[in-house]
Enzyme design. Structure first.
Site, PDB file in Angstrom:
ATOM      1  CE  LYS A  11      70.357  -6.277   7.356  1.00 27.33           C
ATOM      2  NZ  LYS A  11      69.280  -6.118   8.361  1.00 27.33           N
ATOM      3  CE1 TYR A  51      68.675  -0.661   7.844  1.00 28.85           C
ATOM      4  CE2 TYR A  51      70.982  -1.010   8.349  1.00 28.85           C
ATOM      5  CZ  TYR A  51      69.776  -1.476   7.855  1.00 28.85           C
ATOM      6  OH  TYR A  51      69.679  -2.769   7.382  1.00 28.85           O
ATOM      7  CG  ASN A 114      67.592  -9.212   9.730  1.00 32.72           C
ATOM      8  OD1 ASN A 114      68.593  -8.670   9.270  1.00 32.72           O
ATOM      9  ND2 ASN A 114      66.446  -8.588   9.877  1.00 32.72           N
ATOM     10  CG  HIS A 117      68.699  -3.566   3.533  1.00 32.96           C
ATOM     11  ND1 HIS A 117      67.758  -2.896   4.271  1.00 32.96           N
ATOM     12  CD2 HIS A 117      68.768  -2.936   2.335  1.00 32.96           C
ATOM     13  CE1 HIS A 117      67.276  -1.892   3.529  1.00 32.96           C
ATOM     14  NE2 HIS A 117      67.881  -1.892   2.352  1.00 32.96           N
ATOM     15  CD  GLU A 128      67.320   1.311   0.876  1.00 30.71           C
ATOM     16  OE1 GLU A 128      67.402   0.185   0.352  1.00 30.71           O
ATOM     17  OE2 GLU A 128      66.678   1.529   1.921  1.00 30.71           O
TER      18      GLU A 128
HETATM   19  P1  RTP Z   1      66.013  -4.186   6.394  1.00 32.66           P
HETATM   20  O1  RTP Z   1      65.658  -2.722   6.374  1.00 32.66           O
HETATM   21  O2  RTP Z   1      67.382  -4.461   6.964  1.00 32.66           O
HETATM   22  O3  RTP Z   1      65.810  -4.826   5.059  1.00 32.66           O
HETATM   23  O4  RTP Z   1      65.008  -4.963   7.349  1.00 32.66           O
HETATM   24  P2  RTP Z   1      63.465  -4.768   7.506  1.00 32.66           P
HETATM   25  O5  RTP Z   1      62.942  -3.746   6.528  1.00 32.66           O
HETATM   26  O6  RTP Z   1      62.854  -6.132   7.465  1.00 32.66           O
HETATM   27  O7  RTP Z   1      63.371  -4.221   8.984  1.00 32.66           O
HETATM   28  P3  RTP Z   1      63.415  -2.707   9.513  1.00 32.66           P
HETATM   29  O8  RTP Z   1      62.201  -2.503  10.359  1.00 32.66           O
HETATM   30  O9  RTP Z   1      63.666  -1.754   8.392  1.00 32.66           O
HETATM   31  O10 RTP Z   1      64.671  -2.748  10.482  1.00 32.66           O
HETATM   32  C1  RTP Z   1      65.972  -2.593   9.969  1.00 32.66           C
HETATM   33  C2  RTP Z   1      66.903  -3.571  10.638  1.00 32.66           C
HETATM   34  O11 RTP Z   1      67.069  -3.226  12.000  1.00 32.66           O
HETATM   35  C3  RTP Z   1      67.295  -4.409  12.763  1.00 32.66           C
HETATM   36  N1  RTP Z   1      66.264  -4.513  13.786  1.00 32.66           N
HETATM   37  N2  RTP Z   1      66.519  -4.801  15.030  1.00 32.66           N
HETATM   38  N3  RTP Z   1      66.317  -5.325  17.799  1.00 32.66           N
HETATM   39  C4  RTP Z   1      65.209  -5.111  17.090  1.00 32.66           C
HETATM   40  O12 RTP Z   1      64.106  -5.165  17.586  1.00 32.66           O
HETATM   41  C5  RTP Z   1      65.343  -4.809  15.664  1.00 32.66           C
HETATM   42  N4  RTP Z   1      64.366  -4.526  14.835  1.00 32.66           N
HETATM   43  C6  RTP Z   1      64.949  -4.333  13.631  1.00 32.66           C
HETATM   44  C7  RTP Z   1      67.243  -5.586  11.799  1.00 32.66           C
HETATM   45  O13 RTP Z   1      68.587  -5.862  11.351  1.00 32.66           O
HETATM   46  C8  RTP Z   1      66.406  -5.022  10.668  1.00 32.66           C
HETATM   47  O14 RTP Z   1      66.619  -5.740   9.487  1.00 32.66           O
HETATM   48 MG    MG Z   2      63.774  -1.835   6.284  1.00 31.05          MG
END
Ligand code: RTP
Ligand code: MG
Length: 140
Positions: A11, A51, A114, A117, A128
């Site tokens: 990212k 997303y 973070n 992804h 994807e």
């Molecule tokens: P990713 O899809 O990016 O691999 O991350 P993930 O599965 O661990 O998390 P996900 O729930 O799918 O959320 C996607 C991305 O959104 C951002 N995020 N921001 N501000 C917040 O509370 C929040 N929560 C999630 C993060 O960049 C997350 O990786």
């Molecule tokens: Mg995710």
């Protein structure tokens, strides 16, 4: 366990800090092979499309703004159980909860910025990967 492919994105917070090589080393040390990779600047439409599953979430506008704030490196990782293995190497979404030694524990700046992804299922990995790569851009 079967050989799988998963979609990874390094990212903007990580490309900005020149961490691509360090993050790729984590993947390779864990036995994942980088079988496709390109550095791109996402458009707003691409970030929203990628997303789309989070479109109703409160953090969606911020997430899209973050993902277009700088270049990203999109890549296909291949290996035994690659989807779960990559999620393990990445660590929890919020770096405060990420296990020591994971990419997010070591490099992430915040729950949003973070660093990486990774696809969360084999089914989503296929979708994807097809979002970013054509068949002839992947060399296993
Ligand atoms: P990713 O899809 O990016 O691999 O991350 P993930 O599965 O661990 O998390 P996900 O729930 O799918 O959320 C996607 C991305 O959104 C951002 N995020 N921001 N501000 C917040 O509370 C929040 N929560 C999630 C993060 O960049 C997350 O990786
Ligand atoms: Mg995710």
């Amino acid at each position: 366990m079967a050989t799988e492919r998963t979609l990874s994105i390094i990212k903007p917070d990580a490309t900005r800090r020149n961490l691509t090589g360090k993050i790729n080393a984590r993947f390779e040390e864990a036995g994942l092979r980088i079988v496709a990779q390109k550095r791109v600047r996402l458009t707003k439409e691409q970030a929203e499309g990628f997303y789309a599953v989070h479109a109703e979430r409160s953090f969606f506008p911020e997430l899209v703004a973050f993902m277009v704030s700088g270049p990203v490196v999109v890549q296909v990782l291949e290996g035994e159980g690659a989807v779960a293995k990559n999620r393990e190497i990445m660590g929890a979404t919020n770096p405060a909860n990420a296990a020591p030694g994971t990419i997010r524990a070591d490099f992430a700046e915040s729950v949003e910025a973070n660093s990486v992804h990774g696809s969360d299922s084999l089914e989503n990995a296929k979708i994807e990967i097809a979002f970013f790569f054509s068949q002839c851009e992947i060399a296993g």
